[in-house]
Design an enzyme around this catalytic site. Structure first.
Site, short mmCIF file in Angstrom:
data_model
loop_
_atom_site.label_atom_id
_atom_site.label_comp_id
_atom_site.label_asym_id
_atom_site.label_seq_id
_atom_site.Cartn_x
_atom_site.Cartn_y
_atom_site.Cartn_z
N LYS A 1 -4.05 -8.78 -1.63
CA LYS A 1 -3.78 -7.51 -0.97
C LYS A 1 -4.48 -7.59 0.38
O LYS A 1 -5.70 -7.38 0.48
CB LYS A 1 -4.33 -6.36 -1.81
CG LYS A 1 -4.19 -4.98 -1.18
CD LYS A 1 -2.82 -4.39 -1.42
CE LYS A 1 -2.75 -2.95 -0.91
NZ LYS A 1 -1.42 -2.36 -1.08
N SER B 1 -6.29 0.84 2.52
CA SER B 1 -6.96 2.07 2.94
C SER B 1 -7.07 2.98 1.72
O SER B 1 -6.69 2.60 0.61
CB SER B 1 -6.18 2.75 4.08
OG SER B 1 -4.83 2.93 3.74
N ASP C 1 -5.63 -0.42 -5.84
CA ASP C 1 -4.45 -1.27 -6.02
C ASP C 1 -4.85 -2.73 -6.20
O ASP C 1 -4.33 -3.43 -7.07
CB ASP C 1 -3.51 -1.14 -4.82
CG ASP C 1 -2.83 0.21 -4.76
OD1 ASP C 1 -2.97 1.00 -5.71
OD2 ASP C 1 -2.16 0.50 -3.75
N GLY D 1 2.29 0.08 2.18
CA GLY D 1 3.40 0.90 2.65
C GLY D 1 4.70 0.14 2.58
O GLY D 1 4.90 -0.75 1.75
#
Length: 235
Positions: free
Chosen positions: A50, A54, A67, A131
């Site tokens: 990853k 944020s 995550d 995102g």
């Protein structure tokens, strides 16, 4: 074979998958975890990366990106959590904005080079963006830019299985192709238990307009065993 040649051969053997989405909160991490578990239980050495996160939190002296932590656990805790996600910020906004809130910047070079430690230790390497495919990771640097710099890597598009996903999915695939990225497939994700009337028809409707295949649908309470049929086609 010298050390450099050995590392190069290992790098070529690792299958890279970039998990992206049509938007944020569409189930990227959930699907990434299911894939990591599936490949791990199939006997594969799984790496997870990853590049930046944020909306992080502190736990003792450690900064936690949830995550990244979920992916790490699903993959069997390979290497270290810091190597899974080298850059972490607190504000719940896009990484460049979150970094600016701390008077910092996202290190674009590290986004790309942070993957290096995984290259010679993985049969499959799962990379999760932040995102959507065209969301920024650093100033002037999108997820799509990272995909190009990490190539060869296959892109899997995750789309929330709800009203509006047809447009979002088609737009993402068309935009990706316009810059030379052809996704390997689409996965529809049931992000809530409360489904609307579109959910049973979204797959067939997307198939009418896109040559990017819908590989499968992930239910809200799916397990890694239930993704085996379509996940095995990724390798």
């Amino acid at each position: 074979m010298n050390q450099s040649e050995t590392q190069s051969a290992s790098h070529q053997q690792a299958r890279r998958l970039f998990i992206s989405g049509t938007d944020t909160d569409v189930g990227k991490t959930f699907v990434g975890c299911l894939l990591a578990e599936h490949f791990r239980y199939s006997g594969k050495q799984v790496g997870v990366y990853k590049p930046v996160a944020s909306d992080c939190r502190t736990e003792g002296d450690e900064i936690i990106a949830e995550d990244a932590q979920s992916l790490w656990i699903a993959a069997g805790k390979p290497r270290t959590l810091k190597e899974v996600c080298p850059q972490k910020f607190f504000a719940p906004v896009a990484p460049p904005q979150a970094a600016r809130a701390e008077n910092k910047t996202v290190d674009q070079t590290q986004l790309v080079r942070g993957i290096d430690c995984w290259n010679d230790q993985s049969d499959v390497l799962i990379v999760e963006g932040a995102g959507g495919l065209f969301s920024p990771l650093a100033d002037g640097f999108l997820n799509a830019d990272l995909v190009k710099q990490l190539g060869p890597i296959d892109v899997l598009i995750i789309a929330a299985n709800r009203l509006g996903t047809i447009h979002q999915t088609l737009a993402t695939c068309i935009a990706a192709k316009s810059i030379g990225i052809t996704p390997i497939g689409i996965v529809l994700s049931d992000v809530t238990k409360s489904l609307d009337q579109s959910t049973e028809e979204n797959e067939s409707e997307i198939a009418k307009y896109s040559d990017v295949p819908v590989l499968g649908r992930v239910g809200y309470d799916e397990t890694h065993d239930q993704v085996a049929e379509w996940a095995s086609r990724l390798l």
